[in-house]
Design a protein around this motif. Structure first.
Motif, PDB file in Angstrom:
ATOM      1  N   LYS A 207       0.795  -1.227   0.000  1.00 54.36           N
ATOM      2  CA  LYS A 207       0.000   0.000   0.000  1.00 54.36           C
ATOM      3  C   LYS A 207       0.834   1.288   0.000  1.00 54.36           C
ATOM      4  CE  LYS A 207      -0.670  -0.268   5.028  1.00 54.36           C
ATOM      5  NZ  LYS A 207      -1.694  -0.364   6.117  1.00 54.36           N
ATOM      6  N   ASP A 208       2.065   1.201   0.465  1.00 58.29           N
ATOM      7  CA  ASP A 208       2.919   2.394   0.494  1.00 58.29           C
ATOM      8  C   ASP A 208       3.678   2.588  -0.817  1.00 58.29           C
ATOM      9  OD1 ASP A 208       2.154   2.925   3.128  1.00 58.29           O
ATOM     10  OD2 ASP A 208       3.768   1.666   3.935  1.00 58.29           O
ATOM     11  N   ASN A 209       3.490   1.649  -1.758  1.00 59.57           N
ATOM     12  CA  ASN A 209       4.275   1.702  -2.992  1.00 59.57           C
ATOM     13  C   ASN A 209       3.436   1.947  -4.252  1.00 59.57           C
ATOM     14  OD1 ASN A 209       6.830   1.036  -1.702  1.00 59.57           O
ATOM     15  ND2 ASN A 209       5.995  -1.029  -1.443  1.00 59.57           N
ATOM     16  N   TRP A 210       2.186   2.359  -4.059  1.00 58.63           N
ATOM     17  CA  TRP A 210       1.364   2.692  -5.223  1.00 58.63           C
ATOM     18  C   TRP A 210       0.388   3.813  -4.886  1.00 58.63           C
ATOM     19  CZ3 TRP A 210      -3.979   2.283  -5.079  1.00 58.63           C
ATOM     20  CH2 TRP A 210      -4.517   1.515  -4.033  1.00 58.63           C
ATOM     21  N   GLN A 211      -0.092   4.441  -5.924  1.00 56.28           N
ATOM     22  CA  GLN A 211      -1.072   5.503  -5.771  1.00 56.28           C
ATOM     23  C   GLN A 211      -1.867   5.650  -7.069  1.00 56.28           C
ATOM     24  OE1 GLN A 211       1.208   9.009  -4.905  1.00 56.28           O
ATOM     25  NE2 GLN A 211       2.232   9.033  -6.885  1.00 56.28           N
ATOM     26  N   LEU A 212      -2.965   6.370  -6.986  1.00 54.59           N
ATOM     27  CA  LEU A 212      -3.791   6.601  -8.161  1.00 54.59           C
ATOM     28  C   LEU A 212      -3.492   7.978  -8.744  1.00 54.59           C
ATOM     29  CD1 LEU A 212      -7.242   5.205  -6.918  1.00 54.59           C
ATOM     30  CD2 LEU A 212      -5.596   4.080  -8.439  1.00 54.59           C
ATOM     31  N   GLU A 213      -3.245   8.000 -10.037  1.00 54.81           N
ATOM     32  CA  GLU A 213      -2.994   9.244 -10.756  1.00 54.81           C
ATOM     33  C   GLU A 213      -3.819   9.257 -12.033  1.00 54.81           C
ATOM     34  OE1 GLU A 213       1.146   9.807 -11.484  1.00 54.81           O
ATOM     35  OE2 GLU A 213       1.725   9.605  -9.381  1.00 54.81           O
ATOM     36  N   ASP A 214      -4.724  10.234 -12.144  1.00 53.81           N
ATOM     37  CA  ASP A 214      -5.602  10.330 -13.321  1.00 53.81           C
ATOM     38  C   ASP A 214      -6.360   9.022 -13.544  1.00 53.81           C
ATOM     39  OD1 ASP A 214      -4.709  12.945 -13.802  1.00 53.81           O
ATOM     40  OD2 ASP A 214      -3.018  12.226 -14.981  1.00 53.81           O
ATOM     41  N   ASP A 215      -6.862   8.481 -12.449  1.00 54.30           N
ATOM     42  CA  ASP A 215      -7.636   7.224 -12.479  1.00 54.30           C
ATOM     43  C   ASP A 215      -6.831   6.046 -13.021  1.00 54.30           C
ATOM     44  OD1 ASP A 215      -9.815   8.368 -11.311  1.00 54.30           O
ATOM     45  OD2 ASP A 215     -10.884   8.736 -13.197  1.00 54.30           O
ATOM     46  N   LYS A 216      -5.539   6.075 -12.782  1.00 55.91           N
ATOM     47  CA  LYS A 216      -4.671   4.958 -13.149  1.00 55.91           C
ATOM     48  C   LYS A 216      -3.802   4.601 -11.953  1.00 55.91           C
ATOM     49  CE  LYS A 216      -4.342   6.045 -18.092  1.00 55.91           C
ATOM     50  NZ  LYS A 216      -3.401   6.368 -19.204  1.00 55.91           N
ATOM     51  N   ILE A 217      -3.535   3.304 -11.774  1.00 59.03           N
ATOM     52  CA  ILE A 217      -2.705   2.869 -10.663  1.00 59.03           C
ATOM     53  C   ILE A 217      -1.238   2.946 -11.070  1.00 59.03           C
ATOM     54  CG2 ILE A 217      -2.841   0.416 -11.312  1.00 59.03           C
ATOM     55  CD1 ILE A 217      -2.854  -0.161  -8.248  1.00 59.03           C
ATOM     56  N   MET A 218      -0.470   3.593 -10.220  1.00 62.64           N
ATOM     57  CA  MET A 218       0.950   3.805 -10.519  1.00 62.64           C
ATOM     58  C   MET A 218       1.791   3.271  -9.364  1.00 62.64           C
ATOM     59  SD  MET A 218       0.671   5.289 -13.446  1.00 62.64           S
ATOM     60  CE  MET A 218       2.367   5.846 -13.711  1.00 62.64           C
ATOM     61  N   PHE A 219       2.841   2.495  -9.699  1.00 62.12           N
ATOM     62  CA  PHE A 219       3.742   1.929  -8.695  1.00 62.12           C
ATOM     63  C   PHE A 219       5.062   2.696  -8.675  1.00 62.12           C
ATOM     64  CE2 PHE A 219       0.722  -1.437  -9.384  1.00 62.12           C
ATOM     65  CZ  PHE A 219       0.580  -2.036  -8.142  1.00 62.12           C
ATOM     66  N   GLN A 220       5.741   2.578  -7.548  1.00 61.83           N
ATOM     67  CA  GLN A 220       6.995   3.316  -7.391  1.00 61.83           C
ATOM     68  C   GLN A 220       8.144   2.686  -8.168  1.00 61.83           C
ATOM     69  OE1 GLN A 220       7.913   3.988  -3.268  1.00 61.83           O
ATOM     70  NE2 GLN A 220       6.141   5.289  -2.916  1.00 61.83           N
ATOM     71  N   ASN A 221       7.992   1.400  -8.539  1.00 67.31           N
ATOM     72  CA  ASN A 221       9.058   0.795  -9.340  1.00 67.31           C
ATOM     73  C   ASN A 221       8.444  -0.191 -10.343  1.00 67.31           C
ATOM     74  OD1 ASN A 221       9.146  -2.073  -8.174  1.00 67.31           O
ATOM     75  ND2 ASN A 221       9.426  -0.831  -6.313  1.00 67.31           N
ATOM     76  N   LYS A 222       9.191  -0.484 -11.355  1.00 66.37           N
ATOM     77  CA  LYS A 222       8.720  -1.318 -12.470  1.00 66.37           C
ATOM     78  C   LYS A 222       8.481  -2.761 -12.042  1.00 66.37           C
ATOM     79  CE  LYS A 222       9.739  -2.260 -17.307  1.00 66.37           C
ATOM     80  NZ  LYS A 222      10.719  -2.049 -18.428  1.00 66.37           N
ATOM     81  N   ASP A 223       9.273  -3.247 -11.102  1.00 68.41           N
ATOM     82  CA  ASP A 223       9.135  -4.632 -10.657  1.00 68.41           C
ATOM     83  C   ASP A 223       7.750  -4.878 -10.040  1.00 68.41           C
ATOM     84  OD1 ASP A 223      10.192  -7.310 -10.054  1.00 68.41           O
ATOM     85  OD2 ASP A 223      10.049  -6.649  -7.966  1.00 68.41           O
TER      86      ASP A 223
END
Length: 237
Positions: A207-223
């Motif tokens: 939960k600390d490694n993702w967030q929603l941006e423009d209704d899309k889920i974004m992770f802090q790293n590619k893995d």
């Protein structure tokens, strides 16, 4: 007593006896004819039921016969009605809108990032679904089918009548075919539930490694993004 009186008395006795025998004949004849009629009505109703699609049609419980034929007819129709109703309930569960939207952006906003409500709903749904579908699958079990009539203490003729319809006839083979499909359905839907649960737990654990941006889920790293996409792809297969 005069001979004439004696003969008159005998004549009356004969008339009374003939009357009793006639009434007895009518009484027996009524039941024989009625039984023949009921057997014919029962046969016609069963022929109608056998043409129905056990996977799609809704069985009615309206009774057409009377007497013991009615008891057999009632048990057959109730058994099939309960099964068809169970199929409808299973279908509703599998097409539940809440389940379908658990991995939506809207739900991510409302229940993320812990997803406590979503996970609890999934787990509860899985328990209820398996209980319901296991019960339906057992409808093709011969012991269960026979328990439906054997507990009523019916004459052997009517038990045999029931057996001919529910065990020896086409209805049984339709039940077996439908229940075999349910076994596959159970496996596939459980896989869907488990894969959906895996996605939600992955998001919760990270939960600390993702967030929603423009209704899309974004992770802090590619893995993490790759791991998420792999989990989602299992659901889409």
């Amino acid at each position: 007593m005069y001979v004439g009186d004696f003969m008159s008395m005998n004549r009356k006795m004969i008339i009374i006896l003939c009357g009793v025998l006639f009434l007895l004949f009518l009484f027996i004849g009524y039941f024989v004819i009625n039984d023949i009629v009921q057997a014919s009505v029962f046969k016609s109703e069963i022929a109608r039921i056998e043409k129905m699609d056990i996977k799609k049609d809704k069985y009615d419980v309206k009774l057409k016969t009377i007497g013991k034929h009615r008891v057999v007819e009632k048990n057959i129709k109730n058994y099939l009605y309960n099964y068809s109703s169970g199929l409808v309930d299973i279908s509703k569960t599998m097409n539940d809108k809440i389940l379908a939207n658990l991995l939506s952006i809207i739900n991510f906003k409302e229940d993320g990032k812990s997803f406590e409500k979503s996970i609890a709903y999934l787990e509860s749904t899985k328990i209820d679904f398996n209980k319901e579908i296991d019960d339906l699958i057992s409808y093709s079990d011969k012991d269960r089918i026979m328990d439906n009539i054997s507990s009523l203490d019916m004459d052997e003729y009517y038990v045999s009548l029931y057996t001919n319809v529910m065990i020896d006839g086409s209805i049984y083979f339709k039940l077996v075919d439908s229940c075999n499909e349910l076994k596959t359905t159970k496996e596939e839907f459980n896989t869907l539930l488990d894969n959906t649960l895996a996605v939600l737990k992955f998001l919760k654990n990270n939960k600390d490694n993702w967030q929603l941006e423009d209704d899309k889920i974004m992770f802090q790293n590619k893995d993490l993004m790759n791991q998420y996409n792999l989990l989602v792809q299992k659901i889409k297969k």
